[in-house]
Design an enzyme around this catalytic site. Structure first.
Site, PDB file in Angstrom:
ATOM      1  N   TYR A  15       0.808  -1.229   0.000  1.00  0.00           N
ATOM      2  CA  TYR A  15       0.000   0.000   0.000  1.00  0.00           C
ATOM      3  C   TYR A  15       0.837   1.272   0.000  1.00  0.00           C
ATOM      4  O   TYR A  15       0.288   2.358  -0.129  1.00  0.00           O
ATOM      5  CB  TYR A  15      -0.922   0.013   1.230  1.00  0.00           C
ATOM      6  N   GLY A  16       2.151   1.162   0.132  1.00  0.00           N
ATOM      7  CA  GLY A  16       2.971   2.363   0.274  1.00  0.00           C
ATOM      8  C   GLY A  16       4.188   2.363  -0.622  1.00  0.00           C
ATOM      9  O   GLY A  16       4.071   2.333  -1.847  1.00  0.00           O
ATOM     10  N   LEU A  18       6.293   0.228  -1.498  1.00  0.00           N
ATOM     11  CA  LEU A  18       6.548  -0.925  -2.377  1.00  0.00           C
ATOM     12  C   LEU A  18       5.681  -0.903  -3.638  1.00  0.00           C
ATOM     13  O   LEU A  18       5.896  -1.687  -4.553  1.00  0.00           O
ATOM     14  CB  LEU A  18       6.313  -2.242  -1.618  1.00  0.00           C
ATOM     15  N   GLU A  87      11.508  -4.641   5.625  1.00  0.00           N
ATOM     16  CA  GLU A  87      10.411  -3.998   6.357  1.00  0.00           C
ATOM     17  C   GLU A  87      10.605  -4.043   7.873  1.00  0.00           C
ATOM     18  O   GLU A  87       9.822  -3.453   8.612  1.00  0.00           O
ATOM     19  CB  GLU A  87       9.071  -4.647   5.983  1.00  0.00           C
TER      20      GLU A  87
END
Length: 163
Positions: A15-16, A18, A87
């Protein structure tokens, strides 16, 4: 055991940073793009020094919104391990299998990186709620209309205030 779990579900919802066109998308090189998708949770812009990063929390901790992202399939378990390491799993982010809703109406399971709400303030100076739920299509509101979130340590709950 983790290897067997991986092959039960080798999809990853991002969602960000990546997502395609974002600064860390190259970490998904070799993954197969399935399509745009959404999931439930709450999306924040987390500020740490001069860095701003997207952070999702789960719907059972701070409310509910639709988070927009992309769905990928990763065939190599070592590739997923590399992304987990990048992450900061399990220290900074955690990865959990959740329902994801594809643009063609299917519901599938996929991994998503998130932070428990109570840990957001361990890693970030402050966080700002992203009302659209879409990191790539954020509106830039006037500072006076930003929603800043602080943490009431005694209540273990979010406290929301406008800027």
């Amino acid at each position: 055991m983790k290897l067997l779990n991986f092959f039960k579900n080798n999809r990853l919802f991002v969602y960000g940073s990546l997502r395609a066109g974002e600064r860390n998308h190259s970490r998904l090189t070799g993954a197969r793009y399935i399509g745009n998708a959404t999931t439930s949770g709450v999306l924040y812009a987390a500020h740490t020094g001069s860095t701003v990063m997207p952070v999702a929390t789960m719907p059972d901790t701070t409310g509910h919104q639709k988070i927009t992202g992309e769905l990928y399939e990763i065939d190599d378990p070592d590739h997923l391990t590399e992304i987990d390491r990048f992450e900061g799993v399990p220290t900074i982010y955690r990865r959990k299998i959740l329902p994801v809703f594809t643009e063609n109406g299917r519901t599938v399971s996929a991994g998503i990186y998130y932070q428990p709400f109570h840990r957001l303030f361990t890693f970030h100076d402050d966080i700002v709620y992203v009302p659209s739920g879409d990191w790539k299509n954020q509106e830039t509101p006037a500072v006076s209309s930003l929603v800043f979130v602080t943490h009431d340590v005694e209540m273990q709950a979010p406290v929301v205030a406008t800027g």
